[in-house]
Design a protein around this motif. Structure first.
Motif, PDB file in Angstrom:
ATOM      1  N   TYR A 147       0.826  -1.212   0.000  1.00 37.62           N
ATOM      2  CA  TYR A 147       0.000   0.000   0.000  1.00 37.62           C
ATOM      3  C   TYR A 147       0.860   1.262   0.000  1.00 37.62           C
ATOM      4  O   TYR A 147       0.686   2.151  -0.832  1.00 37.62           O
ATOM      5  CB  TYR A 147      -0.914  -0.031   1.228  1.00 37.62           C
ATOM      6  CG  TYR A 147      -1.764   1.197   1.430  1.00 37.62           C
ATOM      7  CD1 TYR A 147      -2.866   1.447   0.617  1.00 37.62           C
ATOM      8  CD2 TYR A 147      -1.471   2.097   2.452  1.00 37.62           C
ATOM      9  CE1 TYR A 147      -3.655   2.570   0.818  1.00 37.62           C
ATOM     10  CE2 TYR A 147      -2.259   3.223   2.654  1.00 37.62           C
ATOM     11  CZ  TYR A 147      -3.341   3.453   1.839  1.00 37.62           C
ATOM     12  OH  TYR A 147      -4.123   4.569   2.040  1.00 37.62           O
ATOM     13  N   HIS A 148       1.808   1.332   0.916  1.00 35.98           N
ATOM     14  CA  HIS A 148       2.589   2.557   1.060  1.00 35.98           C
ATOM     15  C   HIS A 148       3.602   2.745  -0.067  1.00 35.98           C
ATOM     16  O   HIS A 148       3.823   3.874  -0.506  1.00 35.98           O
ATOM     17  CB  HIS A 148       3.287   2.580   2.422  1.00 35.98           C
ATOM     18  CG  HIS A 148       2.377   3.010   3.528  1.00 35.98           C
ATOM     19  ND1 HIS A 148       2.078   4.333   3.773  1.00 35.98           N
ATOM     20  CD2 HIS A 148       1.673   2.294   4.429  1.00 35.98           C
ATOM     21  CE1 HIS A 148       1.238   4.411   4.793  1.00 35.98           C
ATOM     22  NE2 HIS A 148       0.969   3.188   5.204  1.00 35.98           N
ATOM     23  N   THR A 149       4.207   1.677  -0.529  1.00 33.34           N
ATOM     24  CA  THR A 149       5.168   1.836  -1.623  1.00 33.34           C
ATOM     25  C   THR A 149       4.464   2.135  -2.952  1.00 33.34           C
ATOM     26  O   THR A 149       5.067   2.729  -3.852  1.00 33.34           O
ATOM     27  CB  THR A 149       6.048   0.580  -1.782  1.00 33.34           C
ATOM     28  OG1 THR A 149       5.223  -0.582  -1.924  1.00 33.34           O
ATOM     29  CG2 THR A 149       6.970   0.413  -0.586  1.00 33.34           C
ATOM     30  N   HIS A 150       3.183   1.749  -3.044  1.00 38.09           N
ATOM     31  CA  HIS A 150       2.422   2.076  -4.250  1.00 38.09           C
ATOM     32  C   HIS A 150       2.173   3.585  -4.343  1.00 38.09           C
ATOM     33  O   HIS A 150       2.319   4.186  -5.415  1.00 38.09           O
ATOM     34  CB  HIS A 150       1.092   1.334  -4.267  1.00 38.09           C
ATOM     35  CG  HIS A 150       0.210   1.681  -5.426  1.00 38.09           C
ATOM     36  ND1 HIS A 150       0.427   1.203  -6.710  1.00 38.09           N
ATOM     37  CD2 HIS A 150      -0.890   2.494  -5.511  1.00 38.09           C
ATOM     38  CE1 HIS A 150      -0.497   1.679  -7.520  1.00 38.09           C
ATOM     39  NE2 HIS A 150      -1.306   2.469  -6.829  1.00 38.09           N
ATOM     40  N   TYR A 151       1.806   4.189  -3.204  1.00 40.88           N
ATOM     41  CA  TYR A 151       1.497   5.618  -3.201  1.00 40.88           C
ATOM     42  C   TYR A 151       2.716   6.483  -2.877  1.00 40.88           C
ATOM     43  O   TYR A 151       2.682   7.704  -3.070  1.00 40.88           O
ATOM     44  CB  TYR A 151       0.378   5.905  -2.200  1.00 40.88           C
ATOM     45  CG  TYR A 151      -0.948   5.316  -2.631  1.00 40.88           C
ATOM     46  CD1 TYR A 151      -1.684   5.891  -3.664  1.00 40.88           C
ATOM     47  CD2 TYR A 151      -1.460   4.173  -2.021  1.00 40.88           C
ATOM     48  CE1 TYR A 151      -2.891   5.354  -4.075  1.00 40.88           C
ATOM     49  CE2 TYR A 151      -2.668   3.622  -2.428  1.00 40.88           C
ATOM     50  CZ  TYR A 151      -3.382   4.212  -3.446  1.00 40.88           C
ATOM     51  OH  TYR A 151      -4.565   3.668  -3.862  1.00 40.88           O
TER      52      TYR A 151
END
Length: 206
Positions: free
Chosen positions: A37-41
């Motif tokens: 989730y965080h590395t995507h955004y």
């Protein structure tokens, strides 16, 4: 109410409190979902950051073990469990935000670890005050509740975040967007369940 009623209710309430404690220790099941989730955004975020989160959780938990006995002298165990359930829910929801993933992940880890330890200590006092000669049995009940909580939370991860059992990309080790988009809903669900269990624990423990 008589002690014959209040005693068992306190044990049940403490057990429900320990169900909450299962969440921070289910990091192994949550890790890849949060990292995806965080590395995507936040593409610039180093995925190795997530290797440290469980360590920070344990540091926060250890710190709470040192402070909880003093806090319970000025704040009743049941109130402390309720308060820490609210803080834990808020800590979980911090990882919803991606404007500064490094900060929000740190707050998530420290908050969940510290509140977990406080709840563990606070839940011990009420039932053992009713059954001072049965501390071993009460510990067994609480540890069982902890295991149940761990299982419940890990089941939520699968059902809510990855119902189709999609696999991670073998190159990036990240989940696809279909899974990533479910992560905020997972956080809201888990935070709500923890808050609900905290309220029930507060009501039952005396």
């Amino acid at each position: 109410m008589s002690e014959k009623v209040l005693g068992p209710l306190s044990v049940i309430g403490a057990g429900i409190g320990y169900i909450i404690v299962g969440f921070p220790h289910s990091w192994g099941g949550l890790n890849t979902y949060m990292m995806s989730y965080h590395t995507h955004y936040s593409p610039d975020l180093n995925p190795k950051l997530f290797d440290w989160i469980y360590s920070i959780i344990l540091i926060g938990e250890a710190g709470s073990f040192l402070t909880a006995p003093f806090v319970t002298k000025s704040l009743s165990s049941r109130k402390l469990v309720m308060l820490m359930s609210v803080v834990l829910s808020l800590s979980i929801l911090t990882s919803y935000f991606t404007f500064n993933s490094l900060l929000t992940c740190f707050l998530f880890a420290l908050g969940t670890g510290y509140t977990s330890g406080m709840i563990q200590i606070a839940c011990i006092y009420p039932p053992t005050s009713y059954y001072p000669n049965s501390i071993g049995k009460i510990t067994c009940v609480l540890n069982t509740a902890f295991t149940v909580g761990f299982g419940i939370i890990c089941t939520f991860y699968k059902i809510i975040c990855n119902p189709d059992n999609l696999q991670v990309d073998p190159e990036t080790m990240m989940y696809p967007i279909d899974v990533i988009e479910n992560f905020p809903r997972l956080l809201i669900t888990v935070a709500s369940v923890i808050l609900f269990f905290g309220m029930i624990s507060f009501i039952l423990m005396t």
